[in-house]
Design an enzyme around this catalytic site. Structure first.
Site, PDB file in Angstrom:
ATOM      1  N   GLU A  17       0.801  -1.230   0.000  1.00 30.38           N
ATOM      2  CA  GLU A  17       0.000   0.000   0.000  1.00 30.38           C
ATOM      3  C   GLU A  17       0.830   1.276   0.000  1.00 30.38           C
ATOM      4  OE1 GLU A  17      -3.054   0.055   2.915  1.00 30.38           O
ATOM      5  OE2 GLU A  17      -3.833  -1.899   2.362  1.00 30.38           O
ATOM      6  N   GLU A  76      -4.858  -8.649   0.376  1.00 28.63           N
ATOM      7  CA  GLU A  76      -5.538  -8.412   1.653  1.00 28.63           C
ATOM      8  C   GLU A  76      -7.024  -8.209   1.418  1.00 28.63           C
ATOM      9  OE1 GLU A  76      -4.130  -5.207   4.143  1.00 28.63           O
ATOM     10  OE2 GLU A  76      -2.044  -5.797   3.839  1.00 28.63           O
TER      11      GLU A  76
HETATM   12  C1  GCO Z   1      -3.739  -1.666   5.477  1.00 31.67           C
HETATM   13  C2  GCO Z   1      -2.640  -2.545   5.847  1.00 31.67           C
HETATM   14  C3  GCO Z   1      -2.965  -3.457   6.973  1.00 31.67           C
HETATM   15  C4  GCO Z   1      -4.160  -3.068   7.797  1.00 31.67           C
HETATM   16  C5  GCO Z   1      -5.421  -3.594   7.195  1.00 31.67           C
HETATM   17  C6  GCO Z   1      -6.652  -3.155   7.907  1.00 31.67           C
HETATM   18  O1  GCO Z   1      -4.470  -1.968   4.570  1.00 31.67           O
HETATM   19  O2  GCO Z   1      -3.921  -0.629   6.101  1.00 31.67           O
HETATM   20  O3  GCO Z   1      -2.101  -3.218   4.799  1.00 31.67           O
HETATM   21  O4  GCO Z   1      -1.790  -3.396   7.687  1.00 31.67           O
HETATM   22  O5  GCO Z   1      -4.060  -3.521   9.080  1.00 31.67           O
HETATM   23  O6  GCO Z   1      -5.529  -3.169   5.885  1.00 31.67           O
HETATM   24  O7  GCO Z   1      -6.740  -1.774   7.947  1.00 31.67           O
END
Ligand code: GCO
Length: 448
Positions: free
Chosen positions: A163, A353
């Protein structure tokens, strides 16, 4: 056609969120260890000092992953654990931890997938200007070499940056993530360019030097706009907004990060919008940035709203269910994100994710009955499968997260895990969703 035979089912975590042991065995501090401490920025002034104590309990955690039938574990390496000051002396004990973790996973039939950077930037490098420093991409390359040389005999799946939108956008534009800064546009663009260069240099190094055949990508967020209806116009409108920098702004743009990495150029719109602030670079640089990737990793949780016209209500998600971090339930996004991204970038898709925060607790019977998470994942996976049925090549799905953890500035009460963690005792309990996910994996999604 649904999930392929070799579909990669797994779950993910990130070093800062789970490891703890923040200053043990030669680890240096990261911006997350230093910049938010005692400033009332992180909820209840919580820290990652202990987190899930994964650093000490990884064997127990791997055993639980095995119990849930995970085929992959996506985790990140803490750069300052491996090189305390970010460059220079390597910390052998830090590196050993990851080597042991990889061995433990493999011994239990779980494939490691490594994210090189999930936001815990070495504080010592931040003091030297961090991503603003023209040497910053070489620092990242140096770190990449250390990790790849040590682990690529056993690891073949690599994510460079997690990200980039978030760690630049939240960390240096909105100021809501470490190091909690609000910089100007020119600086944000400079940092972007250096991060992209770092990505390219890392991909090139992994490709040329990994000891086993590598599969490489990055993991941007990719929440697209969902068409209002099935008409051609509505789909076009959603696509236009999804890829428009005017709609998305600078750091959270999808094209801002992915066009250079995959198409080898910054979006035209960026030149119209940012003019002289745009980076000046050589053709060589852009070649480096756009090294070929093997798939497109994407973190997807929610959708951007999209309502055509100006009618009321503006917010199309009004009245929809939402999770404990207020993200609306929008399963359709797991159809439209893979579709729009595949159509633009032409790479197979991997969800790196997806998951939800819920109000979980241990019930009187000692179990965690998170029926809403089961329903959430079920709905999202059905949409993801629909994408496959429409001919979008999908490679894998990494649920977020393998266990409850430190949700950055929101602290510990936002629970995303398949495993419940009691943060006072460090006791772990697999939630109902963890057992449900096991069945999904065992049947390769046939039970959905
Ligand atoms: C993000 C990160 C994760 C977070 C998850 C939930 O997307 O912010 O990759 O570390 O914990 O996404 O917010």
């Amino acid at each position: 056609m649904g999930f392929s035979k070799d579909f990669m089912w797994g779950a993910a975590s990130a070093a800062f969120q789970v490891e703890g042991a923040w200053n043990e065995d030669g680890k240096g501090p990261s911006v997350w260890d230093v910049c938010g401490r005692n400033r009332g920025i992180i909820k209840y002034n919580e820290t990652g000092d202990v987190a899930c104590d994964h650093y000490h309990r990884y064997k127990e955690d791997v055993a639980l992953m095995k119990e849930m039938g995970l085929k992959y574990y996506r985790f990140s390496i803490s750069w300052p654990r491996v090189i305390a000051k970010g460059t220079g002396e390597v910390n052998p004990k830090g590196l050993q931890f990851y080597s042991d973790l990889v061995d433990e996973l493999k011994a239990n039939g779980i494939e490691p997938m490594i994210s090189l950077f999930h936001w815990d930037y070495p504080y010592a490098l931040y003091q030297k200007g961090g991503w603003m420093n023209p040497d910053s991409s070489d620092w990242f390359l140096e770190y990449t070499k250390v990790v790849v040389d040590a682990l690529s005999d056993r690891v073949s799946c690599w994510i460079t940056f997690n990200e980039p939108q978030c760690f630049i956008g939240c960390g240096y534009e909105a100021g809501t993530h470490a190091p909690f800064l609000q910089l100007n546009r020119k600086d944000l663009i400079t940092m972007t360019h250096n991060v992209l260069l770092a990505h390219g240099k890392a991909v090139k190094y992994i490709r040329e030097h990994a000891k086993t055949k590598a599969e490489i990508s990055f993991a941007p967020i990719a929440p697209v706009y969902i068409p209002e209806n099935d008409s051609k116009e509505a789909i076009e409108e959603a696509r236009r907004k999804t890829f428009s920098m005017r709609e998305r702004g600078l750091t959270f743009g999808l094209t801002w990060w992915s066009d250079p990495v995959i198409l080898g150029k910054y979006p035209e719109e960026a030149y119209e919008l940012f003019g002289d602030d745009m980076p000046v670079y050589s053709e060589e640089d852009m070649k480096l940035i756009s090294q070929p990737l093997d798939f497109y990793g994407m973190n997807v949780y929610y959708s951007e709203a999209n309502r055509m016209g100006d009618g009321y209500p503006e917010n199309r998600w009004q009245g929809r269910g939402h999770t404990d971090v207020d993200w609306p339930l929008a399963p359709e996004v797991l159809y439209w994100s893979p579709k729009f991204m595949y159509e633009r970038y032409g790479l197979p898709i991997m969800i790196t994710e997806n998951g939800m925060a819920g109000l979980d607790w241990i019930h009187l019977d000692g179990k965690v009955h998170d029926t809403y998470r089961i329903d959430f994942l079920h709905r999202y996976l059905l949409e993801y499968r629909r994408a496959a049925e429409d001919g979008i090549p999908i490679k894998g799905y990494m649920q977020w997260s393998v266990m409850d953890n430190m949700e950055w500035a929101l602290g510990y009460d936002k629970r995303f895990g398949l495993i419940y963690v009691d943060f006072l005792t460090q006791e772990r309990t697999i939630k109902d969703s963890g057992y449900w996910y096991k069945e999904v994996i065992e049947t390769n999604g046939e039970n959905l």
